[in-house]
Design a protein around this motif. Structure first.
Motif, mmCIF file in Angstrom:
data_model
loop_
_atom_site.group_PDB
_atom_site.id
_atom_site.type_symbol
_atom_site.label_atom_id
_atom_site.label_comp_id
_atom_site.label_asym_id
_atom_site.label_seq_id
_atom_site.Cartn_x
_atom_site.Cartn_y
_atom_site.Cartn_z
ATOM 1 N N ARG A 219 0.832 -1.203 0.000
ATOM 2 C CA ARG A 219 0.000 0.000 0.000
ATOM 3 C C ARG A 219 0.871 1.260 0.000
ATOM 4 N NH1 ARG A 219 -2.149 1.414 5.597
ATOM 5 N NH2 ARG A 219 -0.061 2.280 5.703
ATOM 6 N N ASP A 220 1.866 1.280 0.886
ATOM 7 C CA ASP A 220 2.749 2.451 0.954
ATOM 8 C C ASP A 220 3.400 2.709 -0.401
ATOM 9 O OD1 ASP A 220 2.192 2.725 3.649
ATOM 10 O OD2 ASP A 220 4.059 1.763 4.330
ATOM 11 N N LEU A 221 3.820 1.624 -1.064
ATOM 12 C CA LEU A 221 4.516 1.782 -2.338
ATOM 13 C C LEU A 221 3.557 2.155 -3.472
ATOM 14 C CD1 LEU A 221 7.027 -1.169 -1.946
ATOM 15 C CD2 LEU A 221 7.595 1.279 -2.031
ATOM 16 N N GLN A 222 2.302 1.721 -3.369
ATOM 17 C CA GLN A 222 1.317 2.080 -4.400
ATOM 18 C C GLN A 222 0.642 3.413 -4.125
ATOM 19 O OE1 GLN A 222 1.190 0.786 -7.169
ATOM 20 N NE2 GLN A 222 1.675 -1.405 -7.067
ATOM 21 N N ALA A 223 0.811 3.940 -2.917
ATOM 22 C CA ALA A 223 0.117 5.187 -2.572
ATOM 23 C C ALA A 223 0.606 6.367 -3.405
ATOM 24 C CB ALA A 223 0.271 5.481 -1.080
ATOM 25 N N VAL A 224 1.706 6.177 -4.114
ATOM 26 C CA VAL A 224 2.162 7.215 -5.048
ATOM 27 C C VAL A 224 1.057 7.536 -6.060
ATOM 28 C CG1 VAL A 224 3.256 5.548 -6.643
ATOM 29 C CG2 VAL A 224 4.095 7.905 -6.541
ATOM 30 N N ILE A 225 0.227 6.554 -6.373
ATOM 31 C CA ILE A 225 -0.879 6.764 -7.332
ATOM 32 C C ILE A 225 -1.839 7.819 -6.779
ATOM 33 C CG2 ILE A 225 -2.819 5.693 -8.534
ATOM 34 C CD1 ILE A 225 -1.370 2.958 -8.207
ATOM 35 N N GLY A 226 -2.254 7.635 -5.546
ATOM 36 C CA GLY A 226 -3.212 8.563 -4.941
ATOM 37 C C GLY A 226 -2.603 9.937 -4.666
ATOM 38 N N ARG A 227 -1.333 9.939 -4.248
ATOM 39 C CA ARG A 227 -0.673 11.224 -3.967
ATOM 40 C C ARG A 227 -0.579 12.074 -5.231
ATOM 41 N NH1 ARG A 227 2.906 8.058 -0.897
ATOM 42 N NH2 ARG A 227 4.515 8.239 -2.488
ATOM 43 N N GLU A 228 -0.157 11.442 -6.312
ATOM 44 C CA GLU A 228 -0.083 12.183 -7.576
ATOM 45 C C GLU A 228 -1.464 12.645 -8.017
ATOM 46 O OE1 GLU A 228 3.705 9.766 -9.612
ATOM 47 O OE2 GLU A 228 1.738 9.782 -10.596
ATOM 48 N N THR A 229 -2.445 11.763 -7.874
ATOM 49 C CA THR A 229 -3.805 12.105 -8.301
ATOM 50 C C THR A 229 -4.296 13.358 -7.568
ATOM 51 O OG1 THR A 229 -4.299 9.789 -8.763
ATOM 52 C CG2 THR A 229 -6.189 11.251 -8.435
ATOM 53 N N ARG A 230 -4.040 13.390 -6.274
ATOM 54 C CA ARG A 230 -4.416 14.560 -5.454
ATOM 55 C C ARG A 230 -3.799 15.834 -5.992
ATOM 56 N NH1 ARG A 230 -6.357 14.100 0.050
ATOM 57 N NH2 ARG A 230 -5.978 16.267 0.586
ATOM 58 N N GLU A 231 -2.479 15.787 -6.204
ATOM 59 C CA GLU A 231 -1.776 16.988 -6.688
ATOM 60 C C GLU A 231 -2.269 17.396 -8.067
ATOM 61 O OE1 GLU A 231 2.461 16.395 -6.654
ATOM 62 O OE2 GLU A 231 2.429 15.844 -4.515
ATOM 63 N N GLN A 232 -2.396 16.402 -8.942
ATOM 64 C CA GLN A 232 -2.810 16.701 -10.318
ATOM 65 C C GLN A 232 -4.232 17.256 -10.344
ATOM 66 O OE1 GLN A 232 -1.897 12.697 -11.490
ATOM 67 N NE2 GLN A 232 -0.154 13.322 -12.769
ATOM 68 N N MET A 233 -5.082 16.698 -9.509
ATOM 69 C CA MET A 233 -6.471 17.160 -9.453
ATOM 70 C C MET A 233 -6.538 18.599 -8.945
ATOM 71 S SD MET A 233 -9.632 16.477 -10.039
ATOM 72 C CE MET A 233 -9.271 14.983 -10.898
ATOM 73 N N MET A 234 -5.744 18.894 -7.922
ATOM 74 C CA MET A 234 -5.727 20.265 -7.398
ATOM 75 C C MET A 234 -5.236 21.234 -8.485
ATOM 76 S SD MET A 234 -7.058 20.051 -4.444
ATOM 77 C CE MET A 234 -6.837 21.712 -3.831
ATOM 78 N N ALA A 235 -4.226 20.799 -9.258
ATOM 79 C CA ALA A 235 -3.685 21.662 -10.302
ATOM 80 C C ALA A 235 -4.690 21.851 -11.445
ATOM 81 C CB ALA A 235 -2.373 21.077 -10.845
ATOM 82 N N MET A 236 -5.403 20.790 -11.792
ATOM 83 C CA MET A 236 -6.290 20.853 -12.961
ATOM 84 C C MET A 236 -7.670 21.394 -12.632
ATOM 85 S SD MET A 236 -5.154 17.159 -14.564
ATOM 86 C CE MET A 236 -5.888 17.184 -16.181
ATOM 87 N N GLU A 237 -8.185 21.053 -11.452
ATOM 88 C CA GLU A 237 -9.569 21.416 -11.122
ATOM 89 C C GLU A 237 -9.662 22.289 -9.873
ATOM 90 O OE1 GLU A 237 -12.388 20.806 -12.687
ATOM 91 O OE2 GLU A 237 -11.940 19.223 -14.129
ATOM 92 N N GLY A 238 -8.559 22.396 -9.156
ATOM 93 C CA GLY A 238 -8.567 23.228 -7.953
ATOM 94 C C GLY A 238 -9.362 22.639 -6.801
ATOM 95 N N ARG A 239 -9.705 21.368 -6.914
ATOM 96 C CA ARG A 239 -10.420 20.716 -5.810
ATOM 97 C C ARG A 239 -10.231 19.206 -5.870
ATOM 98 N NH1 ARG A 239 -15.413 18.150 -6.568
ATOM 99 N NH2 ARG A 239 -16.537 18.511 -8.523
ATOM 100 N N LEU A 240 -10.654 18.541 -4.798
ATOM 101 C CA LEU A 240 -10.564 17.083 -4.771
ATOM 102 C C LEU A 240 -11.719 16.488 -5.574
ATOM 103 C CD1 LEU A 240 -9.631 16.407 -1.016
ATOM 104 C CD2 LEU A 240 -8.112 16.530 -3.011
ATOM 105 N N PRO A 241 -11.549 15.264 -6.058
ATOM 106 C CA PRO A 241 -12.643 14.622 -6.791
ATOM 107 C C PRO A 241 -13.782 14.227 -5.839
ATOM 108 C CG PRO A 241 -10.825 13.092 -6.486
ATOM 109 C CD PRO A 241 -10.347 14.416 -5.976
#
Lengths: 411, 277
Positions: A219-241
């Protein structure tokens, strides 16, 4: 635990505080392995805790993830899928663009660095669809370690391209004929190898399952998926999904996406299990929707089993989801109500596979297509102003023969 | 009765100055009736203690012989309830031979630990070995077994150092099972000289008899282990006899019991000429 099925616990304040020191997510998880392996499992837990906290390890891992794996993976607005369903905006987290074609490499890169740090000189792994086997063979080739991959004989047959890829990468693929000759049997055989070769062998588990610390470490090693998603979402939409979703077999791509959102209760977490021929039949692979708690492969979790506690065979068109259990953190997230687990049948997933290919020009892995099969329902429920992120965990090139076969075509 | 039956048997053998021969067979292999015939014949053939496997679909610590035995038993419909039936039937004719059940956690979780401990004790079970339930996970099971006076028998292995041994022997009784090789059952061979210091270490730490198993296939090997350990366990070699007898259409129980006789004889003779310990 008690022998009775675990009851739903109270909602915890901090979902990310698990597992506890005993490797428990509520009643789930633990370390149910033969005594020979217990010292190794304890060593592994200590080694992972040290590596995780070591900036040098994290920097090394980060470097390989950037320059070898190709991270970050894009977050892509699937405009035509969104228009097709007419609901929330659908974003795809493009894990299929990683080196080796799936999210599996995230975990393998971390664990191979850990194995070397621990002085292990031989790597073993189990694989279902072959994606984890390919990712393991890849990192073993990269770092020059011998690699043995256990794979159910049935899966060897239906995932031939991946078997050949592993061979090209220098790995030895050992077909497993015991039991149902699929992923669970491959895992039994890998555990038997590990218990026999404890002195030099590192067992590189591919899913967020197995004895503690594997569910936590993967989980710790795959959590990079969620961390990136959070950052990318904030950059693209300015909010969480509003919702994030993923297919669930053992559940590593799903937990990797979910974990950084666990404490954001406004973000719905949706897993999709494989319903095979349908939940009304006994031919499915939906451990949460069609199973009950028990102990297999080192952890307590939801399992497909008969009334005697014998493990029953899972059935799915997708070799990667064809497993009678699920990672213990998912079992717990289900019980406490933080995540929701839906199902998709073989047929629904094939339809979603075709739709994604036709509308977005992306062949999804048949595993990921299970999540795609439910994304329309979720997008419509969330509604037009909403945002849904789906983890496209793997690419579908490996599945074209299976899909052709089901469409009655010869290729 | 339960713990007492194990203790009494080891005390008697110590007085005789010899090690125990422990025979492992799988419940329901090749079918319930034949398995009962084998079970009832074991004490007469020389088994001092009986280990009865209850089949599980995914026996991760077993080599091919016991995996196949479990598959044969499950194919013939053997269950945990059926296993306890066999024990009850065994107890109709034998009240003295300790009987240990051996298997995996999930069927026990399904039954419920407390109910299973009571039912097993009532059927005549003296001890339980659960391969995939290490001390870290065993407290609820140990509580249930204590309440029913059934021994929880623990496994020590080549990877068990002195620190770990303290954890392993906590809450154990009856005897300690020393796994002689790192590996699955019935593949590698145990070496008496290599095993001896570990047996002594486990005996000293636990104050209990130490049985050795996992790599003993022949009478010669059983005898050499019996010189250094309090008991020698043979399992895979016996279930292989079941498989061969079935393949050759021979009398299964006769073939298995004849193998038991040769192994038991070797164990009995092992310390003749040696100073009794």
């Amino acid at each position: 635990m008690t022998a009775a099925p675990p009851s739903p616990g109270a909602r915890p304040n901090d979902y990310t505080a698990y597992p506890d020191a005993n490797g428990r997510f509520g009643d789930y998880g633990g370390r149910y392995v033969p005594e020979t392996l217990m010292p190794l499992v304890h060593d592994l837990g200590a080694a992972w805790a040290a590596a995780k906290a070591d900036p040098a390890f994290q920097a090394e891992l980060g470097g390989y993830l950037t320059h070898y794996v190709g991270r970050p993976s894009p977050l892509y607005f699937a405009e035509r899928l969104t228009a097709h369903y007419g609901g929330a905006k659908i974003y795809l987290k493009r894990e299929e663009l990683n080196h080796t074609g799936s999210h599996k490499i995230n975990n393998c890169m971390g664990q191979i660095l850990l194995a070397m740090r621990m002085g292990k000189t031989r790597i073993i792994a189990e694989t279902g669809a072959g994606q984890h086997g390919v990712a393991t063979a890849t990192v073993c080739a990269r770092f020059g370690l011998p690699c043995v991959v256990y794979m159910g004989a049935v899966d060897v047959e239906r995932q031939k391209p991946n078997v050949f890829r592993m061979n090209l990468l220098g790995a030895e693929v050992r077909p497993v004929t015991s039991g149902s000759a699929t992923l669970k049997d491959a895992m039994n055989e890998a555990l038997r190898d590990w218990v026999t070769n404890v002195h030099d062998t590192y067992y590189l588990i591919g899913s967020a399952a197995g004895p503690h610390p594997y569910p936590e470490m993967v989980r710790d090693l795959q959590a990079v998926i969620g961390r990136e998603t959070r950052e990318q979402m904030m950059a693209m939409e300015g909010r969480l999904p509003d919702a994030v979703m993923a297919c669930v077999g053992g559940g590593s791509n799903a937990i990797g996406l979910f974990h950084p959102f666990l404490n954001d209760e406004g973000v719905r977490l949706i897993g999709v299990e494989a319903a095979g021929d349908g939940m009304g039949t006994d031919r499915h692979a939906a451990a949460i929707n069609g199973g009950r708690p028990g102990v297999l492969h080192g952890n307590m979790t939801y399992l497909l089993q008969d009334k005697e506690g014998q493990i029953t065979e899972a059935h799915s068109i997708s070799a990667g989801l064809d497993y009678p259990g699920i990672g213990p953190e998912h079992a717990w997230l289900h019980d406490v109500g933080r995540a929701t687990y839906l199902t998709a049948t073989d047929i629904e997933s094939l339809d979603a596979f075709k739709l994604c290919a036709e509308l977005e020009g992306i062949l999804p892995a048949i595993e990921s297509a299970h999540a795609l099969a439910r994304v329309g329902d979720v997008a419509r429920e969330v509604g037009k102003d909403g945002i849904v992120v789906l983890n496209l965990s793997g690419r579908g090139d490996k599945d074209v023969a299976t899909v052709a076969n089901h469409l009655g075509m010869q290729i | 009765m339960s713990k007492a039956r194990i203790d009494a048997r080891f005390a008697a053998l110590k007085a005789e100055g010899r090690a125990a021969f422990i025979a492992y067979v799988m419940a329901g292999d090749p079918d319930a009736a034949t398995a009962l015939k084998i079970l009832k014949g074991l004490p007469g053939a020389g088994a001092d203690i009986v280990e009865l496997g209850f089949p599980f679909s995914d026996p991760m610590a077993e080599g091919p012989p016991i995996q196949r035995a479990a598959q044969r038993a499950l194919a013939k419909g053997m269950t945990l309830a059926g296993t306890l039936e066999l024990v009850r039937a065994f107890r109709e004719t034998d009240g003295a031979t300790p009987l240990i059940l051996m298997g995996y956690t999930n069927p026990l979780v399904t039954w419920g630990y407390a109910a299973f401990a009571r039912d097993a004790a009532a059927a005549g079970v003296d001890g339980l070995i659960v391969v995939d339930c290490p001390p870290e996970e065993a407290d609820p099971l140990a509580d249930a077994l204590d309440a029913a006076d059934v021994s929880l028998i623990r496994l020590a292995t080549p990877t068990t150092d002195d620190e770990r041994l303290k954890v392993v022997i906590r809450r154990t009784s009856g005897f300690v099972y020393y796994v002689s090789v790192a590996g699955v059952t019935g593949v590698k061979e145990a070496d008496a000289a290599a095993v001896a210091p570990h047996v002594e270490r486990v005996r000293k730490a636990s104050g209990l008899p130490v049985a050795v198993g996992f790599g003993i296939k022949t009478p010669e090997r059983a005898a050499s282990i019996a010189q250094v350990a309090d008991a020698a366990v043979v399992g895979s070699a016996l279930v292989d006899e079941v498989a061969e007898a079935v393949d050759l259409n021979e009398d299964v129980s006769a073939r298995v019991l004849s193998k038991v006789e040769s192994l038991a004889k070797a164990v009995r003779r092992a310390r003749q000429g040696l100073t009794a310990v």
